[in-house]
Enzyme design. Structure first.
Site, short mmCIF file in Angstrom:
data_model
loop_
_atom_site.label_atom_id
_atom_site.label_comp_id
_atom_site.label_asym_id
_atom_site.label_seq_id
_atom_site.Cartn_x
_atom_site.Cartn_y
_atom_site.Cartn_z
N HIS A 143 0.84 -1.19 0.00
CA HIS A 143 0.00 0.00 0.00
C HIS A 143 0.88 1.24 0.00
O HIS A 143 1.78 1.38 0.82
CB HIS A 143 -0.90 0.01 1.24
CG HIS A 143 -1.81 1.20 1.26
ND1 HIS A 143 -3.02 1.22 0.62
CD2 HIS A 143 -1.66 2.43 1.82
CE1 HIS A 143 -3.59 2.40 0.79
NE2 HIS A 143 -2.79 3.15 1.51
N ASP B 105 -14.54 3.17 7.69
CA ASP B 105 -13.46 4.02 7.19
C ASP B 105 -13.95 4.88 6.04
O ASP B 105 -13.63 6.06 5.97
CB ASP B 105 -12.25 3.18 6.75
CG ASP B 105 -11.22 4.08 6.08
OD1 ASP B 105 -10.71 4.99 6.76
OD2 ASP B 105 -10.97 3.92 4.88
N ARG C 176 -13.73 13.34 7.28
CA ARG C 176 -12.42 13.94 7.57
C ARG C 176 -11.99 14.88 6.46
O ARG C 176 -11.42 15.94 6.70
CB ARG C 176 -11.36 12.84 7.78
CG ARG C 176 -11.53 12.10 9.11
CD ARG C 176 -10.67 10.86 9.14
NE ARG C 176 -9.28 11.15 8.90
CZ ARG C 176 -8.44 10.33 8.28
NH1 ARG C 176 -8.83 9.14 7.87
NH2 ARG C 176 -7.19 10.67 8.09
N SER D 171 -7.00 4.17 9.27
CA SER D 171 -7.74 4.15 8.00
C SER D 171 -7.06 3.17 7.03
O SER D 171 -7.71 2.29 6.44
CB SER D 171 -7.75 5.58 7.43
OG SER D 171 -8.11 5.59 6.09
N LYS E 70 -8.38 -1.10 6.21
CA LYS E 70 -8.74 -1.59 4.87
C LYS E 70 -7.91 -2.82 4.50
O LYS E 70 -8.39 -3.77 3.90
CB LYS E 70 -8.53 -0.49 3.82
CG LYS E 70 -9.65 0.53 3.85
CD LYS E 70 -9.45 1.62 2.84
CE LYS E 70 -8.32 2.54 3.21
NZ LYS E 70 -8.54 3.95 3.09
#
Ligand code: URA
Length: 435
Positions: free
Chosen positions: A82, A161, A168, A183, A187
């Site tokens: 990620h 999320d 946010r 967050s 995921k």
């Protein structure tokens, strides 16, 4: 329990219990806790922070707020990568096929670009027919059959999320380390990852502009991984200037294909090899970095990684002629190369400015529902530290609108900073945490 008491407790700097965090996330997901209370709570977290234990509890509460994917028995180790988002970051398009070509199955759920940072799904959709909406069954089937999947989020993974991130975004509560860490990790955990390589970008074109903040975020995500029984390694990489040359969807696919064919920009190739090597280690395919690196190089140089990418495109309905002949990829009507107006050393190429200019050309979107233009974007021709002669190509703009091209030219010229003295090139990586 009342939501307001949990907000007050955090506002006053106290530590929340696991029960309180679960109550809050559960109520928010089910719509029983309204957006205004969740926003106030997010602001309290941003101002007061959270302990590692609280952040882990928050991560797990969000990860379990919807469906989860269990990849046990589907693949030996479910590995994932990620990136926290950047400009010109087409790493997934090369790293995943390299890793798969080394015999480590990898199924990835990627996102779209938002703001100045690009998204993998938008890039892949430059290839006509390529499907980014595989169902959960298709995801698992393709992962078992092909050992490689690259799609959007399937099912209702970590819905808390999704809801919280949207709030946010409009309440000034994005730049909170515990909120970003939970967050991202929620995921990954919901998507079944057992081993994760995080690419934490630092610099002008990233969420984290300074190294110390980036280190804190990376350490926290590694700690969450440990506390939740996942193996996590975080690479801290530079995002002050774009990665590689190309910024913009089809341009980035073409650059990824060049790299898979053995050419491509040196910084990008190196970045991909390092990330792939770490994935091979966390995925238990290699015992050390040296072996992992030479496996990754072998996959790239032998053409096996390119073949994996081709199989991926085919499996997801894409037209493989675009892989074989990248000139077929969408091309802009107006292509202008802008020369350097002076000689000198490049001191900076503001990645955020380049990313925002690319969005203004149409490559990204201001709102989630905006359409994008796959053909447009920017190629830079030099990197920080290069000596550039006056009149040498500095960047090329790919546009479908003359007014946008003119605006982009001005903005990109201003994004380049010069020095008369020699300038050190920027590092690719600053640190590796965990692993
Ligand atoms: N990426 C995410 O998924 N979440 C954040 O909060 C920031 C970046």
């Amino acid at each position: 329990m009342r939501a307001v008491d949990i907000i007050i407790k955090k506002r006053d700097g106290e530590e929340l219990s696991r029960e309180e965090i679960e109550f809050f996330i559960d109520g928010f997901t089910r719509g029983e806790i309204p957006d205004y209370q969740a926003s106030a709570w997010a602001m309290a977290v941003l101002l007061r922070g959270m302990t590692d234990r609280e952040t882990t509890d928050l991560t797990m509460a969000m990860a379990h707020s919807g469906e989860t994917l269990d990849l046990t028995g589907v693949v030996p180790v479910a590995v994932d990568k990620h990136s926290t988002g950047g400009v010109g970051d087409k790493t997934t398009l090369v790293v995943e096929p390299v890793v798969a070509a080394c015999g480590l199955p990898v199924g990835k759920m990627s996102g779209r670009g938002l703001g100045f940072s690009g998204g993998t799904l938008d890039k892949m959709e430059s290839i006509p027919g390529y499907r980014t909406n595989l169902s959960r069954e298709e995801f698992i089937d393709q992962l078992q059959r092909e050992g490689l999947v690259l799609t959007g989020q399937s099912g209702d993974l970590a819905p808390a999320d999704g809801k919280l991130y949207a709030l946010r975004d409009v309440t000034g509560t994005v730049p909170s380390i515990p909120l970003i860490a939970s967050s991202i990790m929620s995921k990954k955990i919901a998507a079944g990852a057992q081993a994760i390589v995080l690419d934490v970008k630092i610099g002008l074109g990233a969420f984290m502009e300074n190294l110390e903040e980036g280190r804190k975020l990376a350490r926290l995500m590694v700690a969450i991984g440990e506390l939740s029984g996942r193996k996590v390694v975080a690479l801290l990489s530079d995002m002050n200037q774009p990665l590689g040359w190309a910024v913009g969807n089809a341009l980035e696919v073409r650059e990824a294909l060049d790299t898979l064919r053995g050419s491509g920009p040196e910084d990008f190739r190196e970045h991909c090899l390092v990330a792939a090597a770490h994935m091979l280690i966390v995925g238990r395919k290699a015992a050390n970095l040296e072996t992992a690196r030479s496996m990754a190089e072998g996959a790239l140089e032998s053409g096996r990684a390119l073949e994996s990418f081709r199989r991926l495109v085919q499996a997801q309905g894409g037209d493989v002629r675009y892989v074989d002949e990248p000139n077929r990829l969408p091309q802009a009507l107006l292509v202008e190369t802008v020369p350097a107006s002076r000689a000198g050393y490049l001191l900076g190429i503001n990645a955020r400015e380049v990313g925002e200019t690319s969005v203004e050309l149409g490559a990204g979107r201001a709102r989630k529902e905006d359409p994008i233009d796959h053909a447009v974007g920017i190629e830079i021709h030099h990197k920080v530290g290069d000596y550039v002669q006056a009149g040498e190509p500095l960047f090329t703009i790919h546009a479908n609108d003359a007014a946008k091209l003119t605006a982009a030219r001005m903005r990109l010229l201003a994004a380049h900073q010069w020095s008369t003295e020699p300038v050190q090139p920027l590092p690719l990586f600053y640190d590796v945490i965990g692993g």
